[in-house]
Design a protein around this motif. Sequence first.
Motif, PDB file in Angstrom:
ATOM      1  N   ASP A 107      37.866  57.515  65.161  1.00  0.00           N
ATOM      2  CA  ASP A 107      37.025  57.389  66.358  1.00  0.00           C
ATOM      3  C   ASP A 107      35.920  58.438  66.326  1.00  0.00           C
ATOM      4  OD1 ASP A 107      38.643  55.320  67.320  1.00  0.00           O
ATOM      5  OD2 ASP A 107      39.670  56.593  68.808  1.00  0.00           O
ATOM      6  N   THR A 108      36.280  59.661  65.988  1.00  0.00           N
ATOM      7  CA  THR A 108      35.318  60.762  65.935  1.00  0.00           C
ATOM      8  C   THR A 108      34.282  60.534  64.848  1.00  0.00           C
ATOM      9  OG1 THR A 108      36.933  62.322  66.831  1.00  0.00           O
ATOM     10  CG2 THR A 108      35.084  63.262  65.575  1.00  0.00           C
ATOM     11  N   LEU A 109      34.726  60.145  63.660  1.00  0.00           N
ATOM     12  CA  LEU A 109      33.798  59.938  62.547  1.00  0.00           C
ATOM     13  C   LEU A 109      32.861  58.760  62.799  1.00  0.00           C
ATOM     14  CD1 LEU A 109      36.241  60.586  59.570  1.00  0.00           C
ATOM     15  CD2 LEU A 109      34.535  62.170  60.528  1.00  0.00           C
ATOM     16  N   GLU A 110      33.386  57.691  63.366  1.00  0.00           N
ATOM     17  CA  GLU A 110      32.533  56.531  63.655  1.00  0.00           C
ATOM     18  C   GLU A 110      31.511  56.847  64.736  1.00  0.00           C
ATOM     19  OE1 GLU A 110      35.123  53.189  64.385  1.00  0.00           O
ATOM     20  OE2 GLU A 110      35.829  53.181  62.306  1.00  0.00           O
ATOM     21  N   ALA A 111      31.903  57.601  65.749  1.00  0.00           N
ATOM     22  CA  ALA A 111      30.949  58.005  66.788  1.00  0.00           C
ATOM     23  C   ALA A 111      29.869  58.904  66.189  1.00  0.00           C
ATOM     24  CB  ALA A 111      31.675  58.717  67.927  1.00  0.00           C
ATOM     25  N   ALA A 112      30.259  59.811  65.306  1.00  0.00           N
ATOM     26  CA  ALA A 112      29.281  60.690  64.652  1.00  0.00           C
ATOM     27  C   ALA A 112      28.310  59.881  63.802  1.00  0.00           C
ATOM     28  CB  ALA A 112      29.995  61.735  63.803  1.00  0.00           C
ATOM     29  N   ALA A 113      28.810  58.874  63.100  1.00  0.00           N
ATOM     30  CA  ALA A 113      27.938  58.034  62.279  1.00  0.00           C
ATOM     31  C   ALA A 113      26.867  57.372  63.141  1.00  0.00           C
ATOM     32  CB  ALA A 113      28.753  56.987  61.523  1.00  0.00           C
ATOM     33  N   ALA A 114      27.265  56.842  64.292  1.00  0.00           N
ATOM     34  CA  ALA A 114      26.306  56.215  65.194  1.00  0.00           C
ATOM     35  C   ALA A 114      25.277  57.232  65.674  1.00  0.00           C
ATOM     36  CB  ALA A 114      27.031  55.572  66.378  1.00  0.00           C
ATOM     37  N   GLU A 115      25.732  58.426  66.045  1.00  0.00           N
ATOM     38  CA  GLU A 115      24.826  59.473  66.519  1.00  0.00           C
ATOM     39  C   GLU A 115      23.853  59.919  65.436  1.00  0.00           C
ATOM     40  OE1 GLU A 115      27.175  62.674  68.127  1.00  0.00           O
ATOM     41  OE2 GLU A 115      28.190  61.315  69.519  1.00  0.00           O
ATOM     42  N   LEU A 116      24.285  59.874  64.177  1.00  0.00           N
ATOM     43  CA  LEU A 116      23.444  60.311  63.070  1.00  0.00           C
ATOM     44  C   LEU A 116      22.527  59.212  62.550  1.00  0.00           C
ATOM     45  CD1 LEU A 116      26.091  62.479  61.185  1.00  0.00           C
ATOM     46  CD2 LEU A 116      24.098  63.319  62.457  1.00  0.00           C
ATOM     47  N   GLY A 117      22.589  58.023  63.136  1.00  0.00           N
ATOM     48  CA  GLY A 117      21.662  56.958  62.788  1.00  0.00           C
ATOM     49  C   GLY A 117      22.159  55.944  61.774  1.00  0.00           C
ATOM     50  N   ALA A 118      23.455  55.928  61.500  1.00  0.00           N
ATOM     51  CA  ALA A 118      23.990  54.957  60.543  1.00  0.00           C
ATOM     52  C   ALA A 118      23.853  53.539  61.077  1.00  0.00           C
ATOM     53  CB  ALA A 118      25.464  55.252  60.262  1.00  0.00           C
ATOM     54  N   THR A 119      23.614  52.613  60.163  1.00  0.00           N
ATOM     55  CA  THR A 119      23.720  51.191  60.505  1.00  0.00           C
ATOM     56  C   THR A 119      24.996  50.606  59.913  1.00  0.00           C
ATOM     57  OG1 THR A 119      22.392  50.504  58.596  1.00  0.00           O
ATOM     58  CG2 THR A 119      21.220  50.903  60.676  1.00  0.00           C
ATOM     59  N   ALA A 120      25.591  51.334  58.957  1.00  0.00           N
ATOM     60  CA  ALA A 120      26.861  50.893  58.363  1.00  0.00           C
ATOM     61  C   ALA A 120      27.678  52.110  57.950  1.00  0.00           C
ATOM     62  CB  ALA A 120      26.617  50.001  57.150  1.00  0.00           C
ATOM     63  N   ILE A 121      28.993  51.960  58.071  1.00  0.00           N
ATOM     64  CA  ILE A 121      29.935  52.971  57.591  1.00  0.00           C
ATOM     65  C   ILE A 121      30.674  52.326  56.430  1.00  0.00           C
ATOM     66  CG2 ILE A 121      31.900  54.433  58.145  1.00  0.00           C
ATOM     67  CD1 ILE A 121      31.056  54.100  61.128  1.00  0.00           C
ATOM     68  N   VAL A 122      30.783  53.066  55.329  1.00  0.00           N
ATOM     69  CA  VAL A 122      31.488  52.559  54.158  1.00  0.00           C
ATOM     70  C   VAL A 122      32.584  53.547  53.778  1.00  0.00           C
ATOM     71  CG1 VAL A 122      29.495  51.253  53.295  1.00  0.00           C
ATOM     72  CG2 VAL A 122      29.827  53.622  52.558  1.00  0.00           C
ATOM     73  N   LEU A 123      33.541  53.060  53.013  1.00  0.00           N
ATOM     74  CA  LEU A 123      34.598  53.931  52.503  1.00  0.00           C
ATOM     75  C   LEU A 123      35.258  53.232  51.333  1.00  0.00           C
ATOM     76  CD1 LEU A 123      37.612  52.711  53.514  1.00  0.00           C
ATOM     77  CD2 LEU A 123      36.704  53.474  55.695  1.00  0.00           C
ATOM     78  N   ASP A 124      35.937  54.031  50.526  1.00  0.00           N
ATOM     79  CA  ASP A 124      36.756  53.456  49.472  1.00  0.00           C
ATOM     80  C   ASP A 124      38.169  53.988  49.624  1.00  0.00           C
ATOM     81  OD1 ASP A 124      37.074  55.960  47.981  1.00  0.00           O
ATOM     82  OD2 ASP A 124      35.080  55.628  47.174  1.00  0.00           O
ATOM     83  N   THR A 125      39.116  53.235  49.096  1.00  0.00           N
ATOM     84  CA  THR A 125      40.506  53.629  49.165  1.00  0.00           C
ATOM     85  C   THR A 125      41.240  52.996  47.993  1.00  0.00           C
ATOM     86  OG1 THR A 125      42.432  53.811  50.656  1.00  0.00           O
ATOM     87  CG2 THR A 125      41.214  51.730  50.700  1.00  0.00           C
ATOM     88  N   ASN A 126      42.511  53.218  47.940  1.00  0.00           N
ATOM     89  CA  ASN A 126      43.333  52.632  46.892  1.00  0.00           C
ATOM     90  C   ASN A 126      44.305  51.667  47.566  1.00  0.00           C
ATOM     91  OD1 ASN A 126      45.786  52.510  45.022  1.00  0.00           O
ATOM     92  ND2 ASN A 126      44.283  53.570  43.743  1.00  0.00           N
ATOM     93  N   ASP A 127      44.474  50.490  46.986  1.00  0.00           N
ATOM     94  CA  ASP A 127      45.360  49.490  47.591  1.00  0.00           C
ATOM     95  C   ASP A 127      46.796  49.974  47.737  1.00  0.00           C
ATOM     96  OD1 ASP A 127      43.589  47.307  48.183  1.00  0.00           O
ATOM     97  OD2 ASP A 127      43.468  46.898  46.035  1.00  0.00           O
ATOM     98  N   SER A 128      47.182  51.024  46.991  1.00  0.00           N
ATOM     99  CA  SER A 128      48.532  51.566  47.145  1.00  0.00           C
ATOM    100  C   SER A 128      48.714  52.257  48.497  1.00  0.00           C
ATOM    101  CB  SER A 128      48.862  52.541  46.007  1.00  0.00           C
ATOM    102  OG  SER A 128      48.065  53.707  46.097  1.00  0.00           O
ATOM    103  N   LEU A 129      47.628  52.589  49.159  1.00  0.00           N
ATOM    104  CA  LEU A 129      47.680  53.196  50.492  1.00  0.00           C
ATOM    105  C   LEU A 129      47.664  52.075  51.534  1.00  0.00           C
ATOM    106  CD1 LEU A 129      45.191  56.118  49.819  1.00  0.00           C
ATOM    107  CD2 LEU A 129      47.686  56.241  49.931  1.00  0.00           C
ATOM    108  N   VAL A 130      48.781  51.396  51.643  1.00  0.00           N
ATOM    109  CA  VAL A 130      48.883  50.184  52.450  1.00  0.00           C
ATOM    110  C   VAL A 130      48.529  50.438  53.915  1.00  0.00           C
ATOM    111  CG1 VAL A 130      50.483  48.381  53.230  1.00  0.00           C
ATOM    112  CG2 VAL A 130      50.563  49.187  50.862  1.00  0.00           C
ATOM    113  N   ALA A 131      49.061  51.504  54.492  1.00  0.00           N
ATOM    114  CA  ALA A 131      48.794  51.796  55.907  1.00  0.00           C
ATOM    115  C   ALA A 131      47.314  52.082  56.136  1.00  0.00           C
ATOM    116  CB  ALA A 131      49.647  52.964  56.384  1.00  0.00           C
ATOM    117  N   ALA A 132      46.680  52.789  55.213  1.00  0.00           N
ATOM    118  CA  ALA A 132      45.254  53.094  55.362  1.00  0.00           C
ATOM    119  C   ALA A 132      44.442  51.800  55.341  1.00  0.00           C
ATOM    120  CB  ALA A 132      44.792  54.036  54.258  1.00  0.00           C
ATOM    121  N   GLY A 133      44.716  50.934  54.372  1.00  0.00           N
ATOM    122  CA  GLY A 133      43.986  49.668  54.301  1.00  0.00           C
ATOM    123  C   GLY A 133      44.161  48.843  55.558  1.00  0.00           C
TER     124      GLY A 133
END
Length: 163
Positions: A107-133
């Motif tokens: 929630d904090t990071l997404e709000a900061a992205a909006a405040e900083l002018g982002a139009t998109a938030i991206v991330l990468d992860t590993n499929d082994s991190l099931v809960a994160a995905g």
Amino acid sequence: MTLEVRTVPADIPEVDELLDAYLDEREATFPSAQGTYSRKRTPAAEFTPPNGVFAVAYDDGLAVGCGGLRRIADDTAGDRPDVRFEVKHVFVTPAGRGKGVATALMDTLEAAAAELGATAIVLDTNDSLVAAGAMYRGRGYERVHPFNDNPNATAWYRKPVRR
């Protein structure tokens, strides 16, 4: 539990402790079929406004989670370029898991992205991190083609920023 998320400089001692724990855990649990885990920490300077932020979650004053946001190159493909910010190093300690810490950090990071002018938030992860995905998909992130060459990643996600 009294959960508080604060944006902090990415070079303070509790950030170092959290990131060391994160990298240790990822290295220990990385799928052996994918080879060796690449232990790479994003430089703290990349998490400095206006190009990013770093957040730490505290439970009754104890640091129990962290995550960063940094500006990356705009995606100029398509009709409208994306101003992209990337989520990095989201980690919750075992003591903080199951208490909404990751949600509060995102929630904090997404709000900061909006405040900083982002139009998109991206991330990468590993499929082994099931809960994160599952968490990312539940927050509206959709899988996309790889936008970087992270050797640890098997899944890349994007979410448009709502204004």
